[in-house]
Design a protein around this motif. Structure first.
Motif, PDB file in Angstrom:
ATOM      1  N   LEU A   4       5.762   8.094  -1.067  1.00  0.00           N
ATOM      2  CA  LEU A   4       4.979   7.767   0.112  1.00  0.00           C
ATOM      3  C   LEU A   4       3.609   7.244  -0.307  1.00  0.00           C
ATOM      4  N   ALA A   6       0.538   7.274   0.564  1.00  0.00           N
ATOM      5  CA  ALA A   6      -0.426   7.909   1.462  1.00  0.00           C
ATOM      6  C   ALA A   6      -1.815   7.310   1.313  1.00  0.00           C
ATOM      7  N   ASP A   8      -2.648   4.348   1.176  1.00  0.00           N
ATOM      8  CA  ASP A   8      -2.798   3.127   1.952  1.00  0.00           C
ATOM      9  C   ASP A   8      -2.704   3.375   3.452  1.00  0.00           C
ATOM     10  N   THR A   9      -2.595   4.629   3.868  1.00  0.00           N
ATOM     11  CA  THR A   9      -2.410   4.973   5.266  1.00  0.00           C
ATOM     12  C   THR A   9      -3.718   5.460   5.872  1.00  0.00           C
ATOM     13  N   LEU A  11      -6.282   7.596   7.932  1.00  0.00           N
ATOM     14  CA  LEU A  11      -6.263   9.016   8.269  1.00  0.00           C
ATOM     15  C   LEU A  11      -7.187   9.290   9.447  1.00  0.00           C
ATOM     16  N   ALA A  39      -9.905   4.319   7.001  1.00  0.00           N
ATOM     17  CA  ALA A  39      -8.878   3.284   6.976  1.00  0.00           C
ATOM     18  C   ALA A  39      -9.041   2.403   5.741  1.00  0.00           C
ATOM     19  N   PRO A 318      -2.150  11.614   9.333  1.00  0.00           N
ATOM     20  CA  PRO A 318      -2.138  10.147   9.176  1.00  0.00           C
ATOM     21  C   PRO A 318      -2.120   9.458  10.532  1.00  0.00           C
ATOM     22  N   TRP A 320      -0.599   6.726  11.239  1.00  0.00           N
ATOM     23  CA  TRP A 320       0.790   6.399  11.453  1.00  0.00           C
ATOM     24  C   TRP A 320       1.567   6.712  10.182  1.00  0.00           C
ATOM     25  N   LYS A 321       2.871   6.655  10.280  1.00  0.00           N
ATOM     26  CA  LYS A 321       3.714   7.035   9.166  1.00  0.00           C
ATOM     27  C   LYS A 321       3.539   6.073   7.995  1.00  0.00           C
ATOM     28  N   GLY A 322       3.412   6.640   6.793  1.00  0.00           N
ATOM     29  CA  GLY A 322       3.267   5.812   5.606  1.00  0.00           C
ATOM     30  C   GLY A 322       4.557   5.124   5.234  1.00  0.00           C
ATOM     31  N   LYS A 323       4.428   4.070   4.422  1.00  0.00           N
ATOM     32  CA  LYS A 323       5.592   3.317   4.003  1.00  0.00           C
ATOM     33  C   LYS A 323       6.062   3.751   2.624  1.00  0.00           C
TER      34      LYS A 323
END
Length: 325
Positions: A4, A6, A8-9, A11, A39, A318, A320-323
């Motif tokens: 994940l 994280a 790059d996500t 918070l 961000a 987060p 949104w959900k991480g990639k």
């Protein structure tokens, strides 16, 4: 194996609080939400912001019930460009880097006591924030010492959400990890109206092996000066941090201000003032803390007792959900 991403996500974090204040026998109530956005945009750019949403209920007097007021504003909204490992370029609406309280201790989930120190207004240029640019980073780091710096310039702004004075200044501080000691100094200069200088020094010490912290600051402005010293001791050494007594944290803060000449712009008391704050915080599970304190303030304008309580919740999740990558 994919992981994940994280880092790059964006918070969302911050705190929610329900606070009460009884000053001289008059009690007011306040609900507060302090959301924080972090961000990251790529590897070198970070956008961050903190807002304050307040609802205050204060007695009207003569048994006429309570008046209500609301406030919505930003503490900061800035972009950070990480140019090198030793330099970050900041632009936007930022917290003024003077002393330690404004940048490090002002969030409700961090500060041990509900009220800011009496000398908070010295060097923070009124609003506590500036509109412009800042350079900051770590200038030198070894196993024995780490030296950090910040330098800023703020333009004057009368915008409702971005109020600031035309000013400049900065700070430098050294941290000695082996003894867990930090010392530093700050400087600020107001460049509009009657130009004035402010300077301050601070010392923080966290004892190794003992959950005891000592924090202190001294600040000198054009019309006043003062100091505060605060210590807290988490009773985690008694049956562990999650035990009934290990969740307790007694706090004591002593502070004094000295008025040289009248000035309403620094927001300090109008006369020499001495205040002692006694606090007892209790850490509940799931990032909930109960704060209680009693303060006695002495001044030629009148002595007063201040009782404060609060319940604060700290959140982090987060945006949104991480990639996966």
């Amino acid at each position: 194996m994919p992981v994940l991403a994280a880092q790059d996500t964006p918070l969302l974090s911050g705190g929610l609080g329900l606070l009460t204040n009884t000053n001289g026998g008059t009690t007011s109530y306040q609900t507060i939400a302090v959301p924080v956005l972090e961000a990251p945009i790529g590897q070198h750019l970070l956008v961050e912001s903190r807002a304050n949403v307040l609802e205050t209920f204060s007695p009207k007097g003569n048994g006429q019930g309570y008046s209500h007021s609301g406030f919505l504003g930003l503490s900061y909204l800035q972009a950070d460009y990480i140019a090198t490992p030793h330099l970050t370029v900041v632009g936007g609406y930022f917290l003024t880097p003077f002393g330690t309280y404004n940048e490090r201790l002002s969030p409700i989930w961090i500060s041990n006591l509900q009220d800011a120190p009496l000398i908070y207004g010295i060097g923070t240029m009124g609003s506590g924030s500036g509109t412009g640019g800042m350079l900051r980073g770590n200038a030198h780091s070894t196993e024995t010492v780490s030296i950090s710096y910040a330098a800023y310039f703020s333009a004057g702004s009368t915008n409702k959400q971005f109020q600031s004075l035309r000013s400049t200044g900065g700070q430098i501080y050294a941290y000695f990890p082996k003894v867990r000691l930090e010392i530093g100094t700050s400087y600020g200069r107001t460049l509009e109206g009657t130009e004035s200088n402010s300077f301050g020094v601070h010392l923080w010490w966290e004892l190794a092996g003992i959950p005891l912290k000592i924090r202190s600051e001294y600040a000198h402005g054009a019309h006043s000066q003062g100091y505060w010293i605060e210590t807290d001791y988490r009773l985690s050494q008694i049956h562990g941090a999650d035990s009934l007594i290990g969740r307790l944290e007694p706090i004591f803060r002593l502070q004094q201000t000295f008025r040289k000449s009248p000035d309403a712009s620094d927001f300090l008391p109008s006369a020499d003032t001495q205040r002692s704050d006694f606090g007892l915080d209790y850490y509940l599970p799931h990032e909930v803390r109960v704060n209680t304190s009693y303060s006695r303030q002495f001044s030629s304008t009148g002595n007063v007792n201040v009782w404060e309580t609060g319940v604060v919740y700290r959140f982090l999740f987060p945006a949104w959900k991480g990639k996966l990558r």
